[in-house]
Structures are given as structure tokens and as C-alpha cells.
Design a protein around this motif. Structure first.
Motif, PDB file in Angstrom:
ATOM      1  N   ALA A  31       5.285   5.473 -11.898  1.00 31.00           N
ATOM      2  CA  ALA A  31       4.948   5.719 -10.409  1.00 31.00           C
ATOM      3  C   ALA A  31       5.531   4.942  -9.335  1.00 31.00           C
ATOM      4  CB  ALA A  31       3.539   5.906 -10.354  1.00 31.00           C
ATOM      5  N   THR A  32       6.197   5.553  -8.595  1.00 27.42           N
ATOM      6  CA  THR A  32       6.893   4.904  -7.494  1.00 27.42           C
ATOM      7  C   THR A  32       6.028   4.289  -6.514  1.00 27.42           C
ATOM      8  OG1 THR A  32       7.672   6.545  -6.611  1.00 27.42           O
ATOM      9  CG2 THR A  32       9.113   5.572  -8.185  1.00 27.42           C
ATOM     10  N   LEU A  33       4.856   4.876  -6.331  1.00 28.22           N
ATOM     11  CA  LEU A  33       3.912   4.585  -5.247  1.00 28.22           C
ATOM     12  C   LEU A  33       2.879   3.481  -5.807  1.00 28.22           C
ATOM     13  CD1 LEU A  33       3.032   4.818  -2.225  1.00 28.22           C
ATOM     14  CD2 LEU A  33       1.566   6.755  -2.930  1.00 28.22           C
ATOM     15  N   VAL A  34       2.857   2.635  -5.497  1.00 30.67           N
ATOM     16  CA  VAL A  34       1.882   1.348  -6.192  1.00 30.67           C
ATOM     17  C   VAL A  34       0.796   0.956  -5.040  1.00 30.67           C
ATOM     18  CG1 VAL A  34       2.125  -0.775  -7.231  1.00 30.67           C
ATOM     19  CG2 VAL A  34       3.877   0.795  -7.314  1.00 30.67           C
ATOM     20  N   LYS A  35      -0.446   0.885  -5.536  1.00 27.91           N
ATOM     21  CA  LYS A  35      -1.546   0.680  -4.874  1.00 27.91           C
ATOM     22  C   LYS A  35      -2.078  -0.948  -5.287  1.00 27.91           C
ATOM     23  CE  LYS A  35      -3.130   5.538  -4.055  1.00 27.91           C
ATOM     24  NZ  LYS A  35      -2.669   5.623  -2.823  1.00 27.91           N
ATOM     25  N   GLY A  36      -2.031  -1.677  -4.250  1.00 28.05           N
ATOM     26  CA  GLY A  36      -2.808  -2.956  -4.249  1.00 28.05           C
ATOM     27  C   GLY A  36      -4.067  -3.087  -3.973  1.00 28.05           C
ATOM     28  N   ILE A  37      -4.218  -4.443  -3.876  1.00 31.17           N
ATOM     29  CA  ILE A  37      -5.535  -4.942  -3.003  1.00 31.17           C
ATOM     30  C   ILE A  37      -5.891  -4.888  -1.763  1.00 31.17           C
ATOM     31  CG2 ILE A  37      -6.054  -6.386  -5.340  1.00 31.17           C
ATOM     32  CD1 ILE A  37      -5.210  -8.604  -3.320  1.00 31.17           C
ATOM     33  N   ASN A  38      -6.908  -4.832  -1.343  1.00 30.67           N
ATOM     34  CA  ASN A  38      -7.231  -4.660   0.072  1.00 30.67           C
ATOM     35  C   ASN A  38      -6.516  -3.475   0.959  1.00 30.67           C
ATOM     36  OD1 ASN A  38      -8.661  -7.243  -0.271  1.00 30.67           O
ATOM     37  ND2 ASN A  38      -6.801  -8.340   0.456  1.00 30.67           N
ATOM     38  N   GLY A  39      -6.192  -2.308   0.272  1.00 29.22           N
ATOM     39  CA  GLY A  39      -5.648  -1.162   0.924  1.00 29.22           C
ATOM     40  C   GLY A  39      -4.467  -1.111   1.022  1.00 29.22           C
ATOM     41  N   PHE A  40      -3.637  -2.001   0.550  1.00 26.74           N
ATOM     42  CA  PHE A  40      -2.249  -1.972   0.657  1.00 26.74           C
ATOM     43  C   PHE A  40      -1.465  -1.241  -0.384  1.00 26.74           C
ATOM     44  CE2 PHE A  40      -1.063  -4.936   4.023  1.00 26.74           C
ATOM     45  CZ  PHE A  40      -2.187  -5.810   4.269  1.00 26.74           C
ATOM     46  N   GLU A  41      -0.412  -0.483   0.146  1.00 29.39           N
ATOM     47  CA  GLU A  41       0.212  -0.026  -0.889  1.00 29.39           C
ATOM     48  C   GLU A  41       1.688  -0.079  -0.669  1.00 29.39           C
ATOM     49  OE1 GLU A  41      -1.229   3.921  -0.610  1.00 29.39           O
ATOM     50  OE2 GLU A  41       0.404   4.589   0.657  1.00 29.39           O
ATOM     51  N   ALA A  42       2.768   0.180  -1.623  1.00 28.99           N
ATOM     52  CA  ALA A  42       4.093   0.232  -1.363  1.00 28.99           C
ATOM     53  C   ALA A  42       4.858   1.158  -2.195  1.00 28.99           C
ATOM     54  CB  ALA A  42       4.766  -1.320  -1.753  1.00 28.99           C
ATOM     55  N   GLU A  43       5.766   1.657  -1.560  1.00 25.17           N
ATOM     56  CA  GLU A  43       6.621   2.685  -2.419  1.00 25.17           C
ATOM     57  C   GLU A  43       8.155   2.217  -2.709  1.00 25.17           C
ATOM     58  OE1 GLU A  43       7.146   6.437  -0.623  1.00 25.17           O
ATOM     59  OE2 GLU A  43       7.562   7.600  -2.497  1.00 25.17           O
ATOM     60  N   PHE A  44       8.359   2.401  -4.225  1.00 24.65           N
ATOM     61  CA  PHE A  44       9.831   1.963  -4.530  1.00 24.65           C
ATOM     62  C   PHE A  44      10.715   3.034  -4.221  1.00 24.65           C
ATOM     63  CE2 PHE A  44      13.302   0.307  -6.985  1.00 24.65           C
ATOM     64  CZ  PHE A  44      13.740   1.192  -7.995  1.00 24.65           C
ATOM     65  N   LYS A  45      11.615   2.928  -3.656  1.00 25.66           N
ATOM     66  CA  LYS A  45      12.847   4.098  -3.158  1.00 25.66           C
ATOM     67  C   LYS A  45      14.091   3.252  -3.694  1.00 25.66           C
ATOM     68  CE  LYS A  45      10.309   6.133   0.690  1.00 25.66           C
ATOM     69  NZ  LYS A  45      10.243   6.718   1.988  1.00 25.66           N
ATOM     70  N   LYS A  46      14.399   3.987  -4.806  1.00 31.20           N
ATOM     71  CA  LYS A  46      15.703   3.572  -5.453  1.00 31.20           C
ATOM     72  C   LYS A  46      16.677   3.651  -4.713  1.00 31.20           C
ATOM     73  CE  LYS A  46      18.350   3.731  -9.785  1.00 31.20           C
ATOM     74  NZ  LYS A  46      18.453   4.337 -11.075  1.00 31.20           N
ATOM     75  N   SER A  47      17.013   4.960  -3.807  1.00 31.50           N
ATOM     76  CA  SER A  47      18.193   5.436  -2.944  1.00 31.50           C
ATOM     77  C   SER A  47      18.213   4.524  -2.077  1.00 31.50           C
ATOM     78  CB  SER A  47      17.934   6.837  -2.641  1.00 31.50           C
ATOM     79  OG  SER A  47      16.804   7.093  -1.870  1.00 31.50           O
ATOM     80  N   GLU A  48      17.028   4.097  -1.499  1.00 31.11           N
ATOM     81  CA  GLU A  48      17.242   3.109  -0.219  1.00 31.11           C
ATOM     82  C   GLU A  48      17.126   1.617  -0.482  1.00 31.11           C
ATOM     83  OE1 GLU A  48      14.628   6.575   2.253  1.00 31.11           O
ATOM     84  OE2 GLU A  48      14.029   4.230   2.512  1.00 31.11           O
ATOM     85  N   THR A  49      16.904   1.457  -1.917  1.00 36.34           N
ATOM     86  CA  THR A  49      16.681  -0.041  -2.172  1.00 36.34           C
ATOM     87  C   THR A  49      15.898  -0.806  -1.540  1.00 36.34           C
ATOM     88  OG1 THR A  49      18.675  -0.735  -0.949  1.00 36.34           O
ATOM     89  CG2 THR A  49      18.993  -0.125  -3.158  1.00 36.34           C
ATOM     90  N   SER A  50      14.507  -0.098  -1.280  1.00 37.25           N
ATOM     91  CA  SER A  50      13.541  -0.664  -0.411  1.00 37.25           C
ATOM     92  C   SER A  50      12.280  -0.692  -1.251  1.00 37.25           C
ATOM     93  CB  SER A  50      13.397   0.321   0.727  1.00 37.25           C
ATOM     94  OG  SER A  50      12.780   1.489   0.647  1.00 37.25           O
ATOM     95  N   PHE A  51      11.299  -1.442  -0.632  1.00 35.48           N
ATOM     96  CA  PHE A  51      10.045  -1.531  -1.353  1.00 35.48           C
ATOM     97  C   PHE A  51       8.928  -1.881   0.010  1.00 35.48           C
ATOM     98  CE2 PHE A  51       7.011  -1.308  -4.588  1.00 35.48           C
ATOM     99  CZ  PHE A  51       6.386  -2.845  -4.754  1.00 35.48           C
ATOM    100  N   HIS A  52       8.773  -1.267   1.016  1.00 39.41           N
ATOM    101  CA  HIS A  52       7.918  -1.424   2.032  1.00 39.41           C
ATOM    102  C   HIS A  52       6.510  -1.450   1.882  1.00 39.41           C
ATOM    103  CE1 HIS A  52      11.789  -1.201   3.915  1.00 39.41           C
ATOM    104  NE2 HIS A  52      11.909   0.117   4.191  1.00 39.41           N
TER     105      HIS A  52
END
Lengths: 113, 114
Positions: free
Chosen positions: B54-75
Motif C-alpha cells: 500500500a502506497t499510503l502509509v500511516k505512522g505514529i502521532n497521526g502522521f501519514e505519507a504517500e509514496f508516489k512513484k510518478s512524482e518520486t515523492s514521499f510527502h
């Protein structure tokens, strides 16, 4: 469970002096690392170890030596300190590989005059 | 070889506002991606990581990040900032593989205004 501990927390050296930083972990991790953190430069890997008795160079190894005689300890040595080695040093460990979660110690702030 | 770009060194948001911290990477193979947080006078701790799946990853303290291969981003995002989120945030990249090393970005300091 103390996690990763570092000794000392602060140190001031004169140019040319030597010192050893000690890192200890109680999580039975195989991998251990030494990083340095400088303002605006993020973390840079100095040396690392993939198991007891092993060491390898990282991105910025010059001026440093390391030893891992026991699995739980990883020592970082500066033989002849230089002002360019003024930095905050972090030790970290991970279970089986670098991409496992790395657990960091609280850091050692070193100033070389 | 891989690299990470975190544009800017400081982000300031109001309490309750959206947090968006940007991370772009360069890698010759599909990477593993990480966000670590450093609270004042402490070591780093893992917020979240992407390896596969899954490209949307949830972390601790309410943070999340999405892996976007086409944009080479992980905001990194959080819908509503809290004062306790004030810290320095590091994005890191690694190629997969047992002996692969993490390459850290330069870090972004997040300030939260009351």
C-alpha cells in the motif's frame, strides 16, 4: 529496557587529543551505526557494523575508527581530533538490516577547540 | 546511488492547521522510504516507512505519507498540527536489500504557532 545509550553526553577536546565514544544497546540487535549530525546537512553515516567483530566504512569515515568486540557495544574513536569533527554524534541499532527500524541513542555533543 | 531532497529548512504552521512536509527522492531502483522525527535534545525515532504494498502509509502521532512513484515523492502530512509536533523531520531513502544504507535528507524544522 534502556534501548540505546551513549557515553558521554558532552565532551570538549583540544585539537590533537583523542577520545572514545561508547554506544551500548540491550535489544540484541545485529546492526549498529555511528552518524554525525551537522546543521543543514542531516545525518551522515560514519561507520557501521553488521554483527559482532565486523565493521565497515560509511559515507564519512576519515579521521574515525570503530570497534565491535561485543555484540551490544560499538565504540567510535577519534585518534587526533580536529575542529572539523565538532558535531553531534548519534549511535543507532537495528535488528537484522539497515532498513529495519533504526533505534537511536540520545547523542553526544562534541566540541573540538 | 540514491538521494533525498527536502526543500526548505523551516516550516511554520498554526495549531490545528494542516502539516505538509515535502520529500523527493532519486533512486535507480524502487526504494524504501522513511520519515524520522527528532524532538529537541533527543535522538531520532521512526515515524513511518514504506517498503512495498500500500502506497499510503500511516505512522505514529497521526502522521501519514504517500509514496508516489510518478512524482518520486514521499510527502508527510498530518491533518491538524499540535504543539507537540514541533520537531525536526528527516526523510530517508534506501534501496531494498539487507546491506543497503539509509541516505538522510537535510531535515526540516517544524514550528507550531499557538
Amino acid at each position: 529496557n534502556a534501548g540505546v545509550t551513549q557515553t558521554p553526553k558532552f565532551r570538549v577536546l583540544k585539537t590533537g587529543q583523542s577520545m572514545t565514544l561508547l554506544c551500548a544497546q540491550d535489544m540484541n540487535h545485529e546492526y549498529m551505526y555511528w552518524y554525525r549530525q551537522d546543521p543543514g546537512m542531516g545525518l551522515r553515516l560514519i561507520h557501521y557494523s553488521v554483527g559482532e567483530g565486523t565493521t565497515a566504512k560509511g559515507e564519512v569515515p576519515d579521521g574515525y575508527n570503530v570497534s565491535r568486540l561485543k555484540k551490544q557495544n560499538f565504540l567510535l574513536g577519534l585518534e587526533s581530533a580536529a575542529p572539523s569533527q565538532t558535531s553531534v554524534y548519534f549511535c543507532a541499532s537495528s535488528l537484522w538490516r539497515s532498513t529495519d527500524t533504526q533505534y537511536f541513542g540520545p547523542g553526544t555533543r562534541l566540541t573540538v577547540l | 546511488a540514491q538521494s533525498v531532497t527536502q526543500l526548505g529548512s523551516h516550516v511554520s504552521v498554526s495549531e490545528g492547521a494542516l502539516v505538509l512536509l515535502r520529500c523527493n527522492y532519486s533512486s535507480s531502483v524502487p526504494p524504501y522510504l522513511f520519515w524520522y522525527v527528532q524532538y529537541p535534545n533527543q535522538g531520532l525515532q521512526l515515524l513511518l516507512k514504506y517498503t512495498t504494498g500500500a502506497t499510503l502509509v500511516k505512522g505514529i502521532n497521526g502522521f501519514e505519507a504517500e509514496f508516489k512513484k510518478s512524482e518520486t515523492s514521499f510527502h508527510l502530512t498530518k491533518p491538524s498540527a499540535h504543539m507537540s509536533d514541533a520537531a525536526e523531520y528527516f526523510c530517508a531513502v534506501s534501496p531494498p536489500g539487507a546491506n543497503s544504507k539509509l541516505t538522510f535528507g537535510k531535515g526540516i524544522t517544524l514550528s507550531v504557532r499557538p
